[in-house]
Design a protein around this motif. Sequence first.
Motif, PDB file in Angstrom:
ATOM      1  N   ILE A 194       0.839  -1.200  -0.141  1.00 13.77           N
ATOM      2  CA  ILE A 194      -0.099  -0.137   0.121  1.00 13.77           C
ATOM      3  C   ILE A 194       0.931   1.255   0.029  1.00 13.77           C
ATOM      4  CG2 ILE A 194      -0.353   0.202   2.420  1.00 13.77           C
ATOM      5  CD1 ILE A 194      -2.987   0.714  -0.099  1.00 13.77           C
ATOM      6  N   VAL A 195       2.077   1.226   0.438  1.00  8.81           N
ATOM      7  CA  VAL A 195       2.970   2.236   0.626  1.00  8.81           C
ATOM      8  C   VAL A 195       3.493   2.610  -1.032  1.00  8.81           C
ATOM      9  CG1 VAL A 195       5.139   3.006   1.363  1.00  8.81           C
ATOM     10  CG2 VAL A 195       3.563   2.130   2.952  1.00  8.81           C
ATOM     11  N   PHE A 196       3.413   1.427  -1.680  1.00  9.71           N
ATOM     12  CA  PHE A 196       4.090   1.586  -3.118  1.00  9.71           C
ATOM     13  C   PHE A 196       3.030   2.292  -3.800  1.00  9.71           C
ATOM     14  CE2 PHE A 196       4.450  -0.075  -7.322  1.00  9.71           C
ATOM     15  CZ  PHE A 196       5.663   0.547  -7.485  1.00  9.71           C
ATOM     16  N   ALA A 197       1.771   1.692  -3.574  1.00 10.91           N
ATOM     17  CA  ALA A 197       0.701   2.484  -4.427  1.00 10.91           C
ATOM     18  C   ALA A 197       0.359   3.781  -3.990  1.00 10.91           C
ATOM     19  CB  ALA A 197      -0.486   1.679  -4.077  1.00 10.91           C
ATOM     20  N   GLY A 198       0.506   4.372  -2.915  1.00 17.71           N
ATOM     21  CA  GLY A 198       0.467   5.478  -2.261  1.00 17.71           C
ATOM     22  C   GLY A 198       1.330   6.374  -2.893  1.00 17.71           C
ATOM     23  N   MET A 199       2.667   6.087  -3.126  1.00 16.36           N
ATOM     24  CA  MET A 199       3.696   6.704  -3.629  1.00 16.36           C
ATOM     25  C   MET A 199       3.685   7.063  -5.161  1.00 16.36           C
ATOM     26  SD  MET A 199       7.140   5.828  -1.745  1.00 16.36           S
ATOM     27  CE  MET A 199       7.526   6.378  -0.080  1.00 16.36           C
ATOM     28  N   ASN A 226       0.262   9.085  -5.654  1.00 17.62           N
ATOM     29  CA  ASN A 226       0.384  10.245  -4.899  1.00 17.62           C
ATOM     30  C   ASN A 226      -0.971  10.427  -4.050  1.00 17.62           C
ATOM     31  OD1 ASN A 226       2.771  11.138  -5.923  1.00 17.62           O
ATOM     32  ND2 ASN A 226       2.053  11.768  -7.837  1.00 17.62           N
ATOM     33  N   PHE A 227      -1.265   9.670  -3.264  1.00 24.05           N
ATOM     34  CA  PHE A 227      -2.180   9.573  -2.386  1.00 24.05           C
ATOM     35  C   PHE A 227      -1.748   9.389  -0.863  1.00 24.05           C
ATOM     36  CE2 PHE A 227      -3.049   5.435  -3.689  1.00 24.05           C
ATOM     37  CZ  PHE A 227      -3.149   4.922  -2.435  1.00 24.05           C
ATOM     38  N   GLY A 228      -2.352   9.783   0.125  1.00 25.05           N
ATOM     39  CA  GLY A 228      -1.822   9.441   1.546  1.00 25.05           C
ATOM     40  C   GLY A 228      -2.828   8.678   2.262  1.00 25.05           C
ATOM     41  N   ILE A 229      -2.228   7.832   3.197  1.00 18.80           N
ATOM     42  CA  ILE A 229      -3.008   6.787   3.838  1.00 18.80           C
ATOM     43  C   ILE A 229      -2.889   6.849   5.315  1.00 18.80           C
ATOM     44  CG2 ILE A 229      -1.419   4.886   3.170  1.00 18.80           C
ATOM     45  CD1 ILE A 229      -3.770   3.201   2.812  1.00 18.80           C
TER      46      ILE A 229
END
Length: 89
Positions: free
Chosen positions: A47-52, A55-58
């Motif tokens: 999920i960190v990879f997808a967020g980066m 470009n969205f925060g989680i």
Amino acid sequence: MKYRVAMWASAGFLVAGGWAVYAFATTAPAMTFGDPIMNLVELTCPIVFAGMHFNFGISLGWSLVANAATYALLGLIVETVRHQLNPAK
């Protein structure tokens, strides 16, 4: 098999929780894009990879849940393949 999948999900939850504790315990410049440890974080927490990438925060809570769900899905795949390769057990 459901207990093994639950163990996979627990492992995912603990991995994300461990990275959260590491991020809170280190000094301010840690866990930024230039930090070499981020490659390991992106590998173990998808999920960190997808967020980066998108470009969205989680939030931390959703990160824990998403990582547990990802590991549970991975565990389900691994355990299904393992069960098909060793049908005697």
